[in-house]
Design a protein around this motif. Structure first.
Motif, PDB file in Angstrom:
ATOM      1  N   SER A  11       0.575  -1.276   0.036  1.00 36.04           N
ATOM      2  CA  SER A  11      -0.182  -0.544   0.026  1.00 36.04           C
ATOM      3  C   SER A  11       0.989   1.137  -0.350  1.00 36.04           C
ATOM      4  CB  SER A  11      -0.710   0.212   0.865  1.00 36.04           C
ATOM      5  OG  SER A  11      -2.039   0.725   1.286  1.00 36.04           O
ATOM      6  N   THR A  60      -4.428  -7.276  -1.696  1.00 36.51           N
ATOM      7  CA  THR A  60      -3.074  -6.748  -2.421  1.00 36.51           C
ATOM      8  C   THR A  60      -4.182  -5.598  -2.821  1.00 36.51           C
ATOM      9  OG1 THR A  60      -1.921  -8.633  -2.661  1.00 36.51           O
ATOM     10  CG2 THR A  60      -1.733  -7.251  -4.435  1.00 36.51           C
ATOM     11  N   VAL A 112       8.438   4.812  12.911  1.00 37.29           N
ATOM     12  CA  VAL A 112       7.513   6.649  13.106  1.00 37.29           C
ATOM     13  C   VAL A 112       7.360   6.285  14.115  1.00 37.29           C
ATOM     14  CG1 VAL A 112       6.288   7.742  12.130  1.00 37.29           C
ATOM     15  CG2 VAL A 112       7.959   6.399  10.692  1.00 37.29           C
ATOM     16  N   HIS A 114       3.849  -7.207   4.557  1.00 38.46           N
ATOM     17  CA  HIS A 114       3.553  -8.771   4.345  1.00 38.46           C
ATOM     18  C   HIS A 114       3.941  -9.569   3.311  1.00 38.46           C
ATOM     19  CE1 HIS A 114      -0.224  -7.649   6.880  1.00 38.46           C
ATOM     20  NE2 HIS A 114       0.782  -7.741   8.165  1.00 38.46           N
ATOM     21  N   LEU A 141      -0.167 -14.651  -3.238  1.00 45.52           N
ATOM     22  CA  LEU A 141      -0.564 -14.778  -4.786  1.00 45.52           C
ATOM     23  C   LEU A 141      -1.789 -13.546  -5.247  1.00 45.52           C
ATOM     24  CD1 LEU A 141      -4.461 -16.059  -4.327  1.00 45.52           C
ATOM     25  CD2 LEU A 141      -2.894 -17.363  -3.508  1.00 45.52           C
ATOM     26  N   ASP A 172       9.969   2.158   6.735  1.00 44.25           N
ATOM     27  CA  ASP A 172       9.710   1.570   7.251  1.00 44.25           C
ATOM     28  C   ASP A 172      10.414   0.570   8.402  1.00 44.25           C
ATOM     29  OD1 ASP A 172       7.423  -0.784   5.928  1.00 44.25           O
ATOM     30  OD2 ASP A 172       8.973  -1.710   7.275  1.00 44.25           O
ATOM     31  N   ASN A 173       9.505  -0.031   8.961  1.00 46.88           N
ATOM     32  CA  ASN A 173      10.546  -0.457  10.437  1.00 46.88           C
ATOM     33  C   ASN A 173      11.265  -1.541   9.780  1.00 46.88           C
ATOM     34  OD1 ASN A 173       7.352  -1.488  10.098  1.00 46.88           O
ATOM     35  ND2 ASN A 173       8.310  -2.501  11.927  1.00 46.88           N
TER      36      ASN A 173
HETATM   37  C1  FAD Z   1       0.613 -14.461   5.786  1.00 47.54           C
HETATM   38  C2  FAD Z   1       0.017 -13.234   4.607  1.00 47.54           C
HETATM   39  C3  FAD Z   1      -0.419 -14.154   3.926  1.00 47.54           C
HETATM   40  C4  FAD Z   1      -1.176 -13.138   2.953  1.00 47.54           C
HETATM   41  N1  FAD Z   1      -1.440 -13.810   1.342  1.00 47.54           N
HETATM   42  C5  FAD Z   1      -2.161 -12.863   0.966  1.00 47.54           C
HETATM   43  C6  FAD Z   1      -2.142 -13.641  -0.568  1.00 47.54           C
HETATM   44  O1  FAD Z   1      -2.166 -13.817  -0.746  1.00 47.54           O
HETATM   45  N2  FAD Z   1      -3.197 -12.492  -1.284  1.00 47.54           N
HETATM   46  C7  FAD Z   1      -3.611 -11.027  -0.641  1.00 47.54           C
HETATM   47  O2  FAD Z   1      -3.544 -10.496  -1.871  1.00 47.54           O
HETATM   48  N3  FAD Z   1      -3.533 -10.673   0.223  1.00 47.54           N
HETATM   49  C8  FAD Z   1      -2.727 -11.423   1.043  1.00 47.54           C
HETATM   50  N4  FAD Z   1      -2.496 -10.948   2.033  1.00 47.54           N
HETATM   51  C9  FAD Z   1      -3.287 -10.104   2.970  1.00 47.54           C
HETATM   52  C10 FAD Z   1      -1.550  -8.815   2.951  1.00 47.54           C
HETATM   53  O3  FAD Z   1      -1.939  -7.719   4.451  1.00 47.54           O
HETATM   54  C11 FAD Z   1      -2.154  -7.370   1.676  1.00 47.54           C
HETATM   55  O4  FAD Z   1      -2.119  -8.230   0.680  1.00 47.54           O
HETATM   56  C12 FAD Z   1      -1.146  -6.894   1.481  1.00 47.54           C
HETATM   57  O5  FAD Z   1       0.546  -6.933   1.007  1.00 47.54           O
HETATM   58  C13 FAD Z   1      -1.173  -5.939   2.817  1.00 47.54           C
HETATM   59  O6  FAD Z   1       0.041  -4.837   2.033  1.00 47.54           O
HETATM   60  P1  FAD Z   1      -0.206  -3.395   3.633  1.00 47.54           P
HETATM   61  O7  FAD Z   1       0.674  -2.584   2.280  1.00 47.54           O
HETATM   62  O8  FAD Z   1      -1.512  -2.692   3.099  1.00 47.54           O
HETATM   63  O9  FAD Z   1      -0.299  -3.903   4.568  1.00 47.54           O
HETATM   64  P2  FAD Z   1       1.979  -4.680   5.595  1.00 47.54           P
HETATM   65  O10 FAD Z   1       2.235  -5.681   4.113  1.00 47.54           O
HETATM   66  O11 FAD Z   1       1.608  -4.967   6.674  1.00 47.54           O
HETATM   67  O12 FAD Z   1       2.348  -3.004   5.038  1.00 47.54           O
HETATM   68  C14 FAD Z   1       2.201  -1.904   6.056  1.00 47.54           C
HETATM   69  C15 FAD Z   1       3.611  -1.901   6.457  1.00 47.54           C
HETATM   70  O13 FAD Z   1       3.878  -0.358   7.570  1.00 47.54           O
HETATM   71  C16 FAD Z   1       4.656  -0.538   8.530  1.00 47.54           C
HETATM   72  N5  FAD Z   1       4.699   0.149   9.403  1.00 47.54           N
HETATM   73  C17 FAD Z   1       3.130   0.143  10.036  1.00 47.54           C
HETATM   74  N6  FAD Z   1       3.804   1.422  11.239  1.00 47.54           N
HETATM   75  C18 FAD Z   1       4.765   1.743  11.286  1.00 47.54           C
HETATM   76  C19 FAD Z   1       5.400   2.471  11.695  1.00 47.54           C
HETATM   77  N7  FAD Z   1       5.006   3.392  12.767  1.00 47.54           N
HETATM   78  N8  FAD Z   1       6.325   2.758  11.370  1.00 47.54           N
HETATM   79  C20 FAD Z   1       7.367   2.333  10.199  1.00 47.54           C
HETATM   80  N9  FAD Z   1       6.394   1.847   9.586  1.00 47.54           N
HETATM   81  C21 FAD Z   1       5.847   0.983  10.004  1.00 47.54           C
HETATM   82  C22 FAD Z   1       4.498  -2.532   8.709  1.00 47.54           C
HETATM   83  O14 FAD Z   1       5.321  -2.857   9.966  1.00 47.54           O
HETATM   84  C23 FAD Z   1       4.868  -2.846   7.513  1.00 47.54           C
HETATM   85  O15 FAD Z   1       5.832  -3.471   7.553  1.00 47.54           O
HETATM   86  C24 FAD Z   1      -1.482 -11.790   2.961  1.00 47.54           C
HETATM   87  C25 FAD Z   1      -1.205 -11.300   4.535  1.00 47.54           C
HETATM   88  C26 FAD Z   1      -0.500 -12.561   5.635  1.00 47.54           C
HETATM   89  C27 FAD Z   1       0.085 -11.705   6.413  1.00 47.54           C
END
Ligand code: FAD
Length: 627
Positions: free
Chosen positions: A97, A609, A376, A127, A148, A119-120
């Motif tokens: 995201s 995703t 952060v 993920h 996927l 990012d931390n």
């Molecule tokens: C094990 C697992 C399997 C999954 N499989 C699928 C799949 O097959 N298909 C699918 O579509 N989705 C899947 N998902 C869902 C997945 O969460 C989303 O698809 C997507 O990757 C989420 O992206 P995001 O950027 O919103 O969140 P995240 O991937 O969680 O990224 C957020 C980032 O921000 C960082 N962050 C948070 N707070 C702070 C701060 N204060 N300072 C600095 N950094 C910070 C977090 O640590 C992290 O690195 C899966 C999730 C998990 C946990």
């Protein structure tokens, strides 16, 4: 005589030996980014050999990634020094995201913008995490999280546009040839019954549900009949009821209770189904609502003829798409767009084996900089005025630093924001506190060959009573520059999963209890369980955990799938689309705060995703409105 641990190979020198209970003792000065500060922009120097995907041992929420955030939530404050850096946009969180938000901002708002992502973790992707193994000079990649793209052709247009623009053609590759190959050597679905739960270790090849081989399985004759009946799924267990009565039943029972009460399933079958929803929903049958099990196509609902509430498969047409490292390839494609110097290449064909140069992620001359290992801990508008710049304090190592930003995209977790941002209005903070995360653990195990699996006929096993509910050869598509294992004599990565839960409690409490347990579980404990389960399952095919395991990476995700809790019912709001007509706290939670906009999957309560990208797009459009 060898001890049990020696027989399992716990004394073997595999790469995870660098780690002690998940603490990376081998990460020395050469791997830790050093920084030289002066009054001007921070110049980060990241050592050329800094390459987190090849770290094994405890990954995901690795040691050093979460402690600062936990301290901040518990009220710790830092007094940061200003680095002198100012950015048009600071993005908190470099998951899909956050990365997509930076990409869309440059595309739609300002192609010349100066952007910083913080990012931390020690790697980007959130993920969507890449794991690598190197054996005898050969590269094996695997997904440490996001696995996927779920039917990407059905993605919302704004998300589909992004994946196309970064070079993904979902028609170009498929894992079908690899599946075909696995079938040709007789490796397919299987079920493993374990001694502790069912009285005997017993592997049945031929199906994940009832299959012919189960006539010998350690089940009572009655349970066998029930499981066969449930698998056939031809009975209408609510025959004679009106649609309204059926609705009332599936909406007021868990899948487990429904199967017990209406389908007449006994304890053995209820134990069999308990972990079935773990992989998709990160919850067991005891807390999964029956209506969701029905919509998901789980058995027990033949002849239901209920009105569709609008979340069925028709919304997700087409095939899934798998990169060998899962959606980490999406993160890598985004990063290569944002920081072109990070890796050569320009297509999805060359992304999987591309070796990224992490030392170029945070160079001062980059238009977009990605700063890892940076949590952060404070976010506030200058002088409390919501139309002014935002001071962003982050902690890296032991040091707090402040950068300033014209706009901020928060792509982290809702639950943390009110603790570190005094500008969040009270009602919005309340809405944000309703978000809850399910914990998940994905383990990748490099094995030297998979002859035992071919011999036993196993590609993927459901293990209803075991610690790891799923054991499988990881998904593999052959891309131009990356070939899957096409011989049982070759090494392959096994993917294993477990979901730490506390069955019997409400879902949100199970998630919290599971998260606590997960953070207290050492790598060594998980490794021992991996070795034991693989030895017992595959031993009859000749597998020896001591000899055959070449590497283990545990990806723990205490804050995994994004959900929300409904204040009225106290239950998890399972499927966001069906809440259109109800209160949706995540909508209240994601409202713009001055110059801070909110992306991430909490903003849609939908851990997918496409939602991560869609929310990034919405957040950037909000920047356009407030600019
Ligand atoms: C094990 C697992 C399997 C999954 N499989 C699928 C799949 O097959 N298909 C699918 O579509 N989705 C899947 N998902 C869902 C997945 O969460 C989303 O698809 C997507 O990757 C989420 O992206 P995001 O950027 O919103 O969140 P995240 O991937 O969680 O990224 C957020 C980032 O921000 C960082 N962050 C948070 N707070 C702070 C701060 N204060 N300072 C600095 N950094 C910070 C977090 O640590 C992290 O690195 C899966 C999730 C998990 C946990």
């Amino acid at each position: 005589m060898k001890s049990r641990d020696e027989r399992l190979g716990m004394d073997r020198q595999i790469s995870r030996r660098d780690f002690l209970n998940g603490v990376g003792v081998a990460i020395g000065a050469s791997l830790v980014p050093a920084c030289a500060r002066d009054a001007g922009p921070t110049e980060e120097t990241i050592a050329p050999n800094y390459y987190p995907p090849s770290e094994t041992g405890m990954r995901g929420a690795h040691a050093g990634s979460f402690e600062t955030a936990h301290a901040a939530v518990q009220g710790k404050h830092w007094k940061g020094g200003k680095t002198g850096e100012h950015y048009d946009l600071v993005v908190v969180g470099a998951g899909i995201s956050g990365l997509a938000a930076a990409y869309i901002y440059r595309r739609d708002v300002n192609p010349n913008a100066r952007i910083l992502l913080l990012d931390n973790h020690d790697d980007f992707g959130g993920h969507a995490k890449r794991n690598e193994f190197d054996m005898d000079g050969q590269l094996y990649v695997a997904y440490g999280g996001t696995m996927l793209m779920d039917a990407p052709k059905g993605y919302p247009a704004v998300a589909y546009d992004v994946i196309r623009e970064i070079g993904i053609d979902v028609d170009r590759y498929s894992e079908a040839p690899h599946r075909e190959f696995l079938r040709s050597v007789g490796a397919g679905p299987a079920t493993f019954f374990d001694k502790e739960t069912f009285g005997e270790d017993f592997l049945v090849a031929g199906g994940l549900w009832y299959s012919d081989g189960m006539s010998e399985a350690p089940l009572s004759p009655q349970a066998r009949e029930e499981l066969e009946r449930l698998t056939a799924d031809e009975e209408d267990y609510l025959a004679g009821m009106t649609a309204a009565e059926r609705h009332a039943i599936v909406e007021s029972h868990s899948w487990r209770d429904y199967l017990e009460k209406y389908a007449g399933m006994g304890d053995e079958v209820l134990t069999f189904v308990q972990k079935w929803p773990h992989g998709v929903w990160a919850i067991g049958a005891d807390a999964l609502p029956a209506w969701m099990a029905w919509q998901e196509g789980y058995p027990g609902f033949a002849g239901m003829d209920l009105d569709d509430t609008g979340t069925g498969d028709e919304e997700h047409p087409g095939r899934n798409f798998y990169f060998p490292d899962g959606n980490a390839s999406i993160a890598r494609l985004l990063v290569r767009k944002l920081v072109p110097s990070v890796a050569p290449g320009n297509s999805m064909a060359d992304i999987v084996s591309a070796r990224f140069d992490y030392s170029s992620l945070d160079e001062a001359q980059n238009q977009t900089r990605i700063r890892l290992n940076s949590t952060v801990v404070d976010l506030r508008h200058r002088d409390g005025q919501l139309d002014r710049d935002v001071d962003v304090t982050y902690v890296k190592g032991d040091e707090a630093r402040i950068v300033t930003a014209g706009k901020v995209v928060w792509a982290g977790y809702h639950a943390m924001l009110p603790h570190i941002c005094p500008d969040v209005p009270k009602q919005q903070a309340l809405a944000q506190s309703s978000s809850v995360r399910a914990p998940l653990v994905y383990i990748n195990v490099l094995i030297r060959n998979w002859q035992s699996m071919a011999k036993l006929g196993v590609q993927r096993a459901y293990c209803p009573g075991s610690h790891f509910h799923t054991v499988m050869i990881s998904h593999q598509a052959s891309l131009d520059d990356y070939e899957p294992s096409l011989s049982p004599d070759d090494p392959v990565v096994l993917h294993m999963q477990y979901i730490p839960l506390e069955p019997g409690l409400p879902a949100a409490e199970q998630f919290r209890a599971g998260r606590r347990a997960l953070l207290e579980t050492s790598f060594e404990t998980i490794e021992r369980r991996v070795r034991e389960q693989l030895g017992r399952m595959l031993g009859p095919g000749g597998f020896d955990p001591d000899r055959d395991i070449a590497g283990i990476t545990v990806n723990r995700w205490p804050h995994g799938y994004a959900y929300s809790v409904d204040a009225d019912s106290g239950d998890v709001a399972w499927w966001p689309e069906v809440w259109q007509h109800k209160r949706r706290p995540w909508v209240d939670a994601r409202q713009t705060i001055g110059n801070i906009v909110i992306a991430g999957t909490d903003a849609s309560s939908n851990a997918m995703t496409e939602s991560a990208i869609e929310e990034a797009h919405r957040a950037v459009q909000e920047i356009l409105w407030i600019s």
